[in-house]
Design an enzyme around this catalytic site. Structure first.
Site, mmCIF file in Angstrom:
data_model
loop_
_atom_site.group_PDB
_atom_site.id
_atom_site.type_symbol
_atom_site.label_atom_id
_atom_site.label_comp_id
_atom_site.label_asym_id
_atom_site.label_seq_id
_atom_site.Cartn_x
_atom_site.Cartn_y
_atom_site.Cartn_z
ATOM 1 N N GLY A 85 0.793 -1.220 0.000
ATOM 2 C CA GLY A 85 0.000 0.000 0.000
ATOM 3 C C GLY A 85 0.827 1.273 0.000
ATOM 4 N N ASP A 118 -2.366 7.228 2.274
ATOM 5 C CA ASP A 118 -1.740 8.147 1.329
ATOM 6 C C ASP A 118 -0.485 7.571 0.695
ATOM 7 O OD1 ASP A 118 0.108 8.248 3.401
ATOM 8 O OD2 ASP A 118 -0.324 10.319 3.968
ATOM 9 N N GLY A 119 -0.074 6.380 1.144
ATOM 10 C CA GLY A 119 1.103 5.748 0.568
ATOM 11 C C GLY A 119 2.423 6.396 0.952
ATOM 12 N N ASP A 253 1.447 -11.280 7.058
ATOM 13 C CA ASP A 253 1.965 -10.486 5.946
ATOM 14 C C ASP A 253 3.294 -9.827 6.302
ATOM 15 O OD1 ASP A 253 -0.198 -9.075 7.543
ATOM 16 O OD2 ASP A 253 0.811 -7.346 6.679
ATOM 17 N N ASP A 263 9.540 -5.312 7.719
ATOM 18 C CA ASP A 263 8.451 -4.422 8.118
ATOM 19 C C ASP A 263 8.573 -3.973 9.570
ATOM 20 O OD1 ASP A 263 7.391 -4.385 5.612
ATOM 21 O OD2 ASP A 263 5.929 -5.954 5.974
#
Length: 484
Positions: A85, A118-119, A253, A263
């Site tokens: 995303g 908003d990425g 994920d 992450d």
């Protein structure tokens, strides 16, 4: 320079990305050592053209950004469509040894998977991941790595307006358990087979006995891959916990098929040793607390196994179940081996295991600083006064005498034990309060503290009076956030 290798995969696994240029990108940092290893010219990366690529403004010819599709269990709840995303994959490079790495921008703008986001990324989470991933690499933990960071010249809105930034990171692969779940929940066997073949033959070729076969048996390859991933996760979680590291959000994920730490969000290192410690502000039930990480990894592996099954009577069920059942034993062997090294013990026997367990009991009872305890233990030996007042000096003295007796009578004696301990106990870790100071300074435009801490944590075994000190009570960080 950057080969679009992922585009050879089934199209269901990725989507094209439209670039979202930012107004005034400027370079924050280039990891020159990593750039050289990957064949990048650090001078070019710092140039206008290089910064334009790192900021997602303009790509060199042949670089075609894409976003990966994946699903995932988030805090135990399955979400069938997540995906990159706020990340875009630029392509693959080979290092000086011929090993391939995927290069990704994080925070470069919206993709089809952004949903309501908003990425973008703020400078704080970008510099946190930059510091942490390179610190973990320096200690010897498998991890994604930071190649560069740029400021966007634009603010992002979170709880307040914050300076925006973009991280360029590299990984052996960004395949996650959630990647396989994405294909499995759609019945996309073609994609599953493609990912199994890639992961087994590219990431674990040294373990795979059929990697050289031009037409490998994918059914058999699944079990080989699953066994390799289980081994890699046992090693990874054991390494985390031996260092006092809490990932914070071990969703499926966020579980790398390559066995890397990936992450970085609301991660943290323990200061005082609290076995059930939870830092993450979003983990309200403590699902991903420190002492639950091995159990969560096993749970995630079970979800991975489910996604690898092609039918209800699949022949792979029994061997994968056996691997899951054995996971806790695998983890414990790795973890106890690492803890033995931290204590200078030979390890692998009942007496040493008792010393390890006794050490953890002392750390818990006394709430001692985890990192500093191991680093200073050889100097203190059985000193019950030490640097802090003890609640139970007799219990500590009894344990310390048992430890000293074990290391004194090991092969090589006390000196060998101290040498081993010095190689397995970092003096400097990215302590939470130091990282927070770096972020506050960077938000105000001062990067000097970032570079000072970066230099310290990438030389973790060198003494550093400034950065190895535990926080004062006022400096302690009790809650961390992912920054999305």
């Amino acid at each position: 320079m950057l080969a679009p290798s992922y585009r050879k995969w089934p199209e269901s696994l990725w989507r094209d990305v439209t670039l979202s240029p930012v107004s005034k990108p400027t370079l924050l940092s280039v990891n020159e050592a990593l750039a050289g290893r990957l064949g990048f010219n650090a001078t070019w990366l710092a140039s206008t053209e290089g910064v334009a690529m790192l900021a997602g403004c303009h790509m060199p010819a042949g670089v075609l950004p894409g976003a990966q599709a994946y699903a995932g269990h988030q805090f135990g709840q399955f979400v069938p469509s997540l995906g990159d995303g706020r990340a875009m994959l630029l392509g693959t490079v080979q290092d000086c040894e011929g090993t391939s790495f995927d290069v990704q921008l994080k925070g470069a703008g919206r993709t089809v998977f952004s949903r309501q986001g908003d990425g973008r990324a703020a400078i704080g989470p970008v510099l946190r991941e930059y510091l942490l991933s390179e610190a973990m690499h320096a200690i010897g933990v498998k991890t994604t790595r930071a190649l560069a960071a740029v400021a966007t010249g634009e603010d992002v809105l979170r709880e307040r307006a914050l300076p925006g930034a973009i991280l360029t990171r590299v990984s052996r692969s960004y395949l996650r358990v959630g990647s396989f779940q994405y294909a499995a929940c759609r019945g996309d066997v073609t994609a599953l087979r493609a990912m199994v073949l890639f992961a087994a033959t590219k990431l674990y070729a040294d373990r795979d006995t059929v990697a050289g076969d031009e037409n490998p048996d994918i059914d058999a390859l699944r079990v080989s891959l699953f066994d390799a991933v289980a081994d890699a996760q046992a090693d990874l979680i054991a390494h985390w916990m031996s260092l006092g590291f809490i990932h914070g959000v071990m969703n499926t994920d966020n579980m790398s098929i390559a066995g890397e730490t990936i992450d970085y969000g609301p991660f943290a290192f323990l200061d005082s040793y609290v076995p059930d410690k939870v830092f993450s502000g979003i983990d309200v039930r403590g699902r991903y607390g420190f002492n639950r990480q091995a159990d969560v990894a096993r749970w995630n592996l079970a979800r991975f196994a489910e996604s690898l099954l092609f039918s209800e009577d699949d022949d792979a069920i029994a061997p994968m179940r056996d691997i899951i059942d054995d996971f806790t034993s695998r983890f414990q062997r790795r973890y106890r081996g690492l803890m033995a090294q931290k204590l200078g013990l030979p390890g692998g026997n009942t007496e040493d295991n008792a010393v390890i367990d006794g050490c953890l009991n002392i750390l818990t009872a006394e709430s001692m600083d985890y990192t500093r305890f191991f680093r200073t233990l050889p100097d203190r030996v059985a000193d019950v006064g030490g640097e802090i007042a003890l609640r139970n000096p007799r219990a500590y003295k009894d344990w310390a005498e048992k430890w000293a007796a074990r290391v004194t009578h090991r092969p090589g004696g006390f000196k060998m034990a101290v040498d081993i301990m010095s190689q397995h106990n970092p003096a400097v870790i990215p302590r939470n309060h130091q990282v927070e100071k770096v972020i506050v300074a960077a938000e105000g435009g001062d990067l000097k503290p970032f570079h000072q801490l970066f230099d310290a944590v990438t030389h973790p075994y060198l003494q550093n009076a400034i950065f190895e000190a535990p926080p004062t009570r006022e400096e302690e960080v009790h809650t961390t956030w992912c920054g999305t």
